[in-house]
Scaffold this motif. Sequence first.
Motif, PDB file in Angstrom:
ATOM      1  N   LYS A 137     -49.338   9.616  13.925  1.00  0.00           N
ATOM      2  CA  LYS A 137     -50.100  10.821  14.271  1.00  0.00           C
ATOM      3  C   LYS A 137     -49.279  12.078  13.952  1.00  0.00           C
ATOM      4  N   ILE A 138     -47.983  12.013  14.174  1.00  0.00           N
ATOM      5  CA  ILE A 138     -47.126  13.168  13.866  1.00  0.00           C
ATOM      6  C   ILE A 138     -47.150  13.452  12.369  1.00  0.00           C
ATOM      7  N   VAL A 139     -47.002  12.408  11.559  1.00  0.00           N
ATOM      8  CA  VAL A 139     -47.008  12.583  10.096  1.00  0.00           C
ATOM      9  C   VAL A 139     -48.351  13.156   9.639  1.00  0.00           C
ATOM     10  N   ALA A 140     -49.439  12.673  10.231  1.00  0.00           N
ATOM     11  CA  ALA A 140     -50.759  13.193   9.864  1.00  0.00           C
ATOM     12  C   ALA A 140     -50.886  14.665  10.247  1.00  0.00           C
ATOM     13  N   ASP A 141     -50.369  15.036  11.417  1.00  0.00           N
ATOM     14  CA  ASP A 141     -50.434  16.436  11.849  1.00  0.00           C
ATOM     15  C   ASP A 141     -49.523  17.328  11.001  1.00  0.00           C
ATOM     16  N   GLU A 142     -48.400  16.776  10.558  1.00  0.00           N
ATOM     17  CA  GLU A 142     -47.530  17.533   9.651  1.00  0.00           C
ATOM     18  C   GLU A 142     -48.291  17.905   8.385  1.00  0.00           C
ATOM     19  N   ALA A 143     -49.017  16.948   7.831  1.00  0.00           N
ATOM     20  CA  ALA A 143     -49.779  17.202   6.605  1.00  0.00           C
ATOM     21  C   ALA A 143     -50.898  18.201   6.852  1.00  0.00           C
ATOM     22  N   LEU A 144     -51.509  18.108   8.025  1.00  0.00           N
ATOM     23  CA  LEU A 144     -52.623  18.990   8.364  1.00  0.00           C
ATOM     24  C   LEU A 144     -52.188  20.451   8.426  1.00  0.00           C
ATOM     25  N   HIS A 145     -50.958  20.690   8.865  1.00  0.00           N
ATOM     26  CA  HIS A 145     -50.482  22.063   9.063  1.00  0.00           C
ATOM     27  C   HIS A 145     -49.379  22.454   8.077  1.00  0.00           C
ATOM     28  N   ALA A 146     -49.267  21.718   6.989  1.00  0.00           N
ATOM     29  CA  ALA A 146     -48.163  21.930   6.049  1.00  0.00           C
ATOM     30  C   ALA A 146     -48.166  23.324   5.435  1.00  0.00           C
ATOM     31  N   GLU A 147     -49.331  23.914   5.264  1.00  0.00           N
ATOM     32  CA  GLU A 147     -49.388  25.225   4.620  1.00  0.00           C
ATOM     33  C   GLU A 147     -48.944  26.348   5.553  1.00  0.00           C
ATOM     34  N   GLU A 148     -49.059  26.136   6.862  1.00  0.00           N
ATOM     35  CA  GLU A 148     -48.735  27.208   7.816  1.00  0.00           C
ATOM     36  C   GLU A 148     -47.392  26.999   8.498  1.00  0.00           C
ATOM     37  N   TRP A 149     -46.969  25.745   8.678  1.00  0.00           N
ATOM     38  CA  TRP A 149     -45.786  25.456   9.471  1.00  0.00           C
ATOM     39  C   TRP A 149     -44.885  24.459   8.750  1.00  0.00           C
ATOM     40  N   SER A 150     -43.578  24.536   9.018  1.00  0.00           N
ATOM     41  CA  SER A 150     -42.719  23.427   8.616  1.00  0.00           C
ATOM     42  C   SER A 150     -43.007  22.263   9.549  1.00  0.00           C
ATOM     43  N   ALA A 151     -42.463  21.096   9.230  1.00  0.00           N
ATOM     44  CA  ALA A 151     -42.788  19.908  10.019  1.00  0.00           C
ATOM     45  C   ALA A 151     -42.173  19.947  11.413  1.00  0.00           C
ATOM     46  N   MET A 152     -41.045  20.646  11.590  1.00  0.00           N
ATOM     47  CA  MET A 152     -40.310  20.572  12.850  1.00  0.00           C
ATOM     48  C   MET A 152     -41.126  21.003  14.073  1.00  0.00           C
ATOM     49  N   PRO A 153     -41.845  22.125  14.048  1.00  0.00           N
ATOM     50  CA  PRO A 153     -42.637  22.482  15.229  1.00  0.00           C
ATOM     51  C   PRO A 153     -43.690  21.436  15.587  1.00  0.00           C
ATOM     52  N   VAL A 154     -44.213  20.754  14.590  1.00  0.00           N
ATOM     53  CA  VAL A 154     -45.181  19.692  14.860  1.00  0.00           C
ATOM     54  C   VAL A 154     -44.505  18.561  15.636  1.00  0.00           C
ATOM     55  N   VAL A 155     -43.300  18.206  15.221  1.00  0.00           N
ATOM     56  CA  VAL A 155     -42.542  17.171  15.930  1.00  0.00           C
ATOM     57  C   VAL A 155     -42.270  17.625  17.364  1.00  0.00           C
ATOM     58  N   TRP A 156     -41.858  18.883  17.538  1.00  0.00           N
ATOM     59  CA  TRP A 156     -41.591  19.396  18.889  1.00  0.00           C
ATOM     60  C   TRP A 156     -42.821  19.271  19.779  1.00  0.00           C
ATOM     61  N   ALA A 157     -43.975  19.654  19.247  1.00  0.00           N
ATOM     62  CA  ALA A 157     -45.202  19.642  20.047  1.00  0.00           C
ATOM     63  C   ALA A 157     -45.529  18.246  20.557  1.00  0.00           C
ATOM     64  N   HIS A 158     -45.160  17.237  19.770  1.00  0.00           N
ATOM     65  CA  HIS A 158     -45.431  15.857  20.180  1.00  0.00           C
ATOM     66  C   HIS A 158     -44.374  15.319  21.143  1.00  0.00           C
ATOM     67  N   TYR A 159     -43.129  15.722  20.957  1.00  0.00           N
ATOM     68  CA  TYR A 159     -42.040  15.156  21.771  1.00  0.00           C
ATOM     69  C   TYR A 159     -41.791  15.911  23.074  1.00  0.00           C
ATOM     70  N   ALA A 160     -41.987  17.221  23.076  1.00  0.00           N
ATOM     71  CA  ALA A 160     -41.657  18.009  24.269  1.00  0.00           C
ATOM     72  C   ALA A 160     -42.344  17.498  25.534  1.00  0.00           C
ATOM     73  N   PRO A 161     -43.615  17.082  25.482  1.00  0.00           N
ATOM     74  CA  PRO A 161     -44.235  16.569  26.718  1.00  0.00           C
ATOM     75  C   PRO A 161     -43.561  15.322  27.281  1.00  0.00           C
ATOM     76  N   HIS A 162     -42.985  14.491  26.426  1.00  0.00           N
ATOM     77  CA  HIS A 162     -42.321  13.273  26.902  1.00  0.00           C
ATOM     78  C   HIS A 162     -41.032  13.625  27.652  1.00  0.00           C
ATOM     79  N   PHE A 163     -40.328  14.638  27.173  1.00  0.00           N
ATOM     80  CA  PHE A 163     -39.153  15.099  27.911  1.00  0.00           C
ATOM     81  C   PHE A 163     -39.573  15.786  29.214  1.00  0.00           C
ATOM     82  N   ALA A 164     -40.589  16.641  29.138  1.00  0.00           N
ATOM     83  CA  ALA A 164     -41.030  17.391  30.320  1.00  0.00           C
ATOM     84  C   ALA A 164     -41.519  16.464  31.427  1.00  0.00           C
ATOM     85  N   ALA A 165     -42.153  15.360  31.060  1.00  0.00           N
ATOM     86  CA  ALA A 165     -42.649  14.410  32.059  1.00  0.00           C
ATOM     87  C   ALA A 165     -41.508  13.778  32.851  1.00  0.00           C
TER      88      ALA A 165
END
Length: 255
Positions: A137-165
């Motif tokens: 899902k992360i890789v798919a979201d990276e491709a979806l937003h590739a024109e506006e964002w680098s991949a790193m913020p997409v990874v953060w958005a997916h991982y940050a909730p697991h740390f916050a929990a």
Amino acid sequence: MSETTPGEAARAAALALAFSALPLAPLGLYLWQQGAFDPPRVRLTRLITGNDTAALAVARAIEQGRTPEEIEAETGVVLDDGGSRSVTLAWYLIDAFSHTAPRAVYFDWKDGCEQVCPALDAMLADHGITTRPDPAKIVADEALHAEEWSAMPVVWAHYAPHFAANDLQLLTLDPQGGWDAYYIFVAPEGTARRWSGTVIEEGENAGLEIHAIPAPAVAITTPEGLTSALAEVTASTDGPHKPPFLAGLPLTGLF
């Protein structure tokens, strides 16, 4: 009845003073291990490395203005001269605490899930966290937003909730002048809030900045939600402020 001699009186007074200070000993040790008596860069090193003895020796030598050659002769550690104490310390932390240690990770700005996800998984595992985001899902979201964002913020958005929990938060360490990379470490949420926005000043734009990566307040299961989440995890609305008085290490890591 024998009289007390001056020497005996002095020894008795010294013992009384020592015993009266005993209740303060644990507090003093706690403050010491949290870096209350350290310069900010050494205190930050305590937080990132978990009070690693070798790292603290290097950080103190850098703080004292020793040259990389002097530090290598004293500690055996080879340093890159970053042009300032702050950047030299940052490069040292990258070399010593990112490639093999799960306490921190370092990536090129172009890296995506293929490079980042295994390292963040190791960081989660180091804290006993068993949940993981779906890499596909992360890789798919990276491709979806590739024109506006680098991949790193997409990874953060997916991982940050697991740390916050688990009451943890990711933070970035950056030179004030910026660089084309990410150095990321993890801390308890309360500690992350206190450090986020910290600026350790040095010279002309040669200091360090620390920013927390927040867990998105919106669900990222929809394209609209992910778009909002990307804006949240990249926002820098905190600071600038001076470093906190204590490193903020958890008690389990001190005693």
